[in-house]
Structures are given as C-alpha cells and as structure tokens.
Design a protein around this motif. Structure first.
Motif, mmCIF file in Angstrom:
data_model
loop_
_atom_site.group_PDB
_atom_site.id
_atom_site.type_symbol
_atom_site.label_atom_id
_atom_site.label_comp_id
_atom_site.label_asym_id
_atom_site.label_seq_id
_atom_site.Cartn_x
_atom_site.Cartn_y
_atom_site.Cartn_z
ATOM 1 N N UNK A 99 30.091 29.722 42.333
ATOM 2 C CA UNK A 99 29.714 29.455 43.629
ATOM 3 C C UNK A 99 30.657 30.197 44.691
ATOM 4 N N UNK A 100 31.885 30.599 44.137
ATOM 5 C CA UNK A 100 32.649 31.234 45.129
ATOM 6 C C UNK A 100 33.482 32.495 44.358
ATOM 7 N N UNK A 101 32.850 33.362 43.859
ATOM 8 C CA UNK A 101 33.337 34.698 43.193
ATOM 9 C C UNK A 101 34.032 35.789 43.662
ATOM 10 N N UNK A 102 34.416 35.502 44.983
ATOM 11 C CA UNK A 102 35.518 36.293 45.662
ATOM 12 C C UNK A 102 36.741 35.582 45.910
ATOM 13 N N UNK A 103 37.922 36.539 45.790
ATOM 14 C CA UNK A 103 39.228 35.986 45.835
ATOM 15 C C UNK A 103 39.993 36.839 47.042
ATOM 16 N N UNK A 104 40.465 36.001 48.243
ATOM 17 C CA UNK A 104 40.818 36.753 49.202
ATOM 18 C C UNK A 104 42.369 36.886 49.159
ATOM 19 N N UNK A 105 42.915 38.018 49.307
ATOM 20 C CA UNK A 105 44.311 38.774 49.269
ATOM 21 C C UNK A 105 44.542 38.915 51.015
ATOM 22 N N UNK A 106 45.306 37.770 51.483
ATOM 23 C CA UNK A 106 45.727 37.836 52.945
ATOM 24 C C UNK A 106 46.485 39.095 53.363
ATOM 25 N N UNK A 108 46.633 42.094 52.362
ATOM 26 C CA UNK A 108 45.799 43.444 52.705
ATOM 27 C C UNK A 108 44.372 43.149 53.059
ATOM 28 N N UNK A 109 44.054 42.126 53.330
ATOM 29 C CA UNK A 109 42.806 41.625 54.185
ATOM 30 C C UNK A 109 41.768 42.356 53.081
ATOM 31 N N UNK A 110 41.768 41.939 52.047
ATOM 32 C CA UNK A 110 40.846 42.730 50.809
ATOM 33 C C UNK A 110 40.292 41.336 50.003
ATOM 34 N N UNK A 111 39.205 41.824 49.515
ATOM 35 C CA UNK A 111 38.553 40.639 48.582
ATOM 36 C C UNK A 111 38.500 41.065 47.026
ATOM 37 N N UNK A 112 38.847 40.296 45.991
ATOM 38 C CA UNK A 112 38.716 40.838 44.762
ATOM 39 C C UNK A 112 37.609 39.958 44.209
ATOM 40 N N UNK A 113 36.746 41.077 43.628
ATOM 41 C CA UNK A 113 35.618 40.373 43.150
ATOM 42 C C UNK A 113 35.904 39.737 41.718
ATOM 43 N N UNK A 114 35.938 38.552 41.301
ATOM 44 C CA UNK A 114 36.264 37.853 40.026
ATOM 45 C C UNK A 114 35.142 38.145 39.168
ATOM 46 N N UNK A 115 34.043 38.496 39.237
ATOM 47 C CA UNK A 115 33.155 38.675 38.230
ATOM 48 C C UNK A 115 31.758 39.140 39.002
ATOM 49 N N UNK A 116 31.365 40.609 38.611
ATOM 50 C CA UNK A 116 30.170 40.960 39.542
ATOM 51 C C UNK A 116 28.897 40.196 39.010
ATOM 52 N N UNK A 117 28.821 39.663 37.854
ATOM 53 C CA UNK A 117 27.582 39.137 37.303
ATOM 54 C C UNK A 117 27.229 37.921 38.243
ATOM 55 N N UNK A 118 28.620 37.288 38.468
ATOM 56 C CA UNK A 118 28.444 36.101 39.384
ATOM 57 C C UNK A 118 27.750 36.805 41.142
ATOM 58 N N UNK A 119 28.244 37.784 41.439
ATOM 59 C CA UNK A 119 27.920 38.386 42.648
ATOM 60 C C UNK A 119 26.276 38.525 42.790
ATOM 61 N N UNK A 120 25.921 39.234 41.522
ATOM 62 C CA UNK A 120 24.370 39.356 41.471
ATOM 63 C C UNK A 120 23.585 38.255 41.264
ATOM 64 N N UNK A 121 24.336 37.288 40.853
ATOM 65 C CA UNK A 121 23.462 35.946 40.630
ATOM 66 C C UNK A 121 23.213 35.436 41.833
ATOM 67 N N UNK A 122 23.932 35.821 42.899
ATOM 68 C CA UNK A 122 23.853 35.238 44.155
ATOM 69 C C UNK A 122 22.349 35.696 44.761
ATOM 70 N N UNK A 123 21.813 36.584 44.253
ATOM 71 C CA UNK A 123 20.410 37.232 44.499
ATOM 72 C C UNK A 123 19.346 36.161 44.610
ATOM 73 N N UNK A 124 19.513 35.351 43.425
ATOM 74 C CA UNK A 124 18.439 34.179 43.247
ATOM 75 C C UNK A 124 19.074 32.929 42.855
ATOM 76 N N UNK A 125 19.297 32.854 41.562
ATOM 77 C CA UNK A 125 19.936 31.723 41.109
ATOM 78 C C UNK A 125 20.997 31.056 41.884
#
Length: 255
Positions: A99-106, A108-125
């Motif tokens: 549900x929340x595949x990004x981790x925010x690093x305050x 550096x104002x950056x986001x770490x992608x925990x798993x790219x497959x979970x990001x692509x999953x956001x396109x449908x499932x």
C-alpha cells in the motif's frame, strides 16, 4: 495501463459512481484519469533510468520529490509508526508495504522506492485498493467491504466492459452465434461457428496470500481448485456445458 484506464473510464462514464472518480482525482490533484496513470508511468520510467547492471528491478533506489507529484506520492509514503500499529509482527504478505511502497527521507527531501514491483502494481491491482480507500466509494451501501467492490469490478469491468468487447468482434463472422452468461448456467461466453463450439470462462479473482506463504504444493493446489476447479466454477462449468452439448447431439470440436 489499459486495465487502469478501462476501470476509470467505466466508473466515470458508464456507472453511477462518477463522483467517486472525481473525488479520487481531486485527492491526488489530477485533472483526469489519464494524468494519474501517466504520472505513475513516469514514476516507473524512473526505475529504468536508475537501473544498473546486475541489479534487479526491486533494487532500492531514490528520487527527489518534484512539483506536481507531491499529492500522488503522499498517498504512497510509508509511515513507520502507522505501519507498526496496523500490522505489528504479522507479515500479511507485505500488505502494508504494497500500500505504501515509498519511504520519505526528510533531510534530503527524497523518496526511497522500497520495491519497484509494488509501484508498478499501483497501475491496477493496487489501484483498486487505493480507489476504494480514497474515493469515498466505500460509503456506498453495496460496497460495505473491499471484497464487494472487487466483485463488482470483476463482473462489470473485467468481464462485461473489457472481455465481452474483445470477444464480440473476434467471433463476429457469418453464421456465428454468441451468448454471454446472464445467469442462465451458460459459460461466460458460448460461441458457435458452423460445427465448432467455443466455451470460454474468464476469472478475475485475487489469490489468497496464506497459501502462497505456506510454500506447500497441496495447500496451493487446494486454493486453486477451490477458485477454479470446483463443480460450479471454472473447469466444472466448462465440463457441464460440454455434457449439455453432447446430450443435445450437437457437433462438437474441443480445442
């Protein structure tokens, strides 16, 4: 991407839930569903730009939060405290991270992608879960839980809106007869072309996480049989309809 656009298109223009689409897009500050989907595609494109040799797609990487993406990323950011409170020590098939595949690093104002497959999953499932949670459609009486919403999407969108539109022109030939399941014990699609009969079943269902986590062949097989190989579902439906065809002395070609 096509399934995501089809989902938005159906809900916005062919269902009574267009307001839910508007609310969902408003929550992400997007004008149209295309903006939402294309922004997700741009995010996925980042995975290829950051890709390095010998590193799989799920290798963690980071990127800066850019203007125009803030509201989109806000929904995907993992809050450690919330995660601990909701999931505790249970693994639940990585539900919280999906549900929340990004981790925010305050700092550096950056986001770490925990798993790219979970990001692509956001396109449908994953989109189905997010839409149910952030669009307000969960307040509809008929969608009192997510499973009810998923069943609605499976039948109205996957089967009727997508599958039937694809099948109809493919089998539209002279002397062809096509029937779709309308609760009369038909398969999802029955088509006869001269002496050839096609019986087609389509299934759009989630596979439970517990059999996957069991790593047990018998348990996984049992879950598959329960969903697709029972007397009244999937293969069982096909067998019953083949028997009907034979009993009525109709010529049959099994492909």
């Amino acid at each position: 991407m096509i399934k995501a656009i089809a989902l938005f298109n159906f809900l916005e223009y062919h269902s009574p839930y267009s307001k839910s689409v508007i609310e969902f897009l408003k929550a992400h500050d997007k004008a149209t569903s295309w903006n939402y989907v294309l922004d997700l595609l741009n995010l996925i494109k980042t995975s290829w730009e950051n890709y390095k040799e010998n590193q799989p797609l799920f290798f963690p990487s980071s990127f800066k939060v850019e203007k125009g993406y803030v509201t989109l990323f806000e929904q995907f950011k993992l809050n450690v405290v919330d995660y601990q409170n909701q999931y505790g020590s249970d693994k639940k098939n990585f539900s919280g991270i999906k549900e929340k595949p990004l981790f925010y690093i305050e700092d550096t104002d950056s986001l770490i992608v925990i798993n790219w497959n979970f990001i692509t999953n956001k396109l449908y499932e994953g989109l189905l879960f997010d839409f149910y949670k952030y669009s307000g459609i969960a307040n509809e009486a008929r969608f009192k839980n997510f499973l009810k919403f998923k069943q609605y999407v499976s039948y109205e969108v996957t089967e009727k809106f997508i599958f039937r539109r694809l099948i109809s022109p493919y089998f539209k030939r002279k002397n062809s007869i096509i029937f779709f399941d309308e609760g009369d014990s038909f398969p999802d699609c029955y088509c006869r072309q001269n002496k050839n009969i096609f019986l087609i079943e389509i299934k759009d269902a989630y596979f439970p996480s517990s059999p996957i986590d069991s790593f047990s062949y018998p348990i996984i097989k049992e879950a598959i049989d329960k969903k697709y190989n029972s007397n009244n579902k999937g293969v069982g439906q096909i067998i019953k309809n083949i028997q009907k065809v034979i009993e009525n002395h109709m010529p049959l070609t099994i492909l």
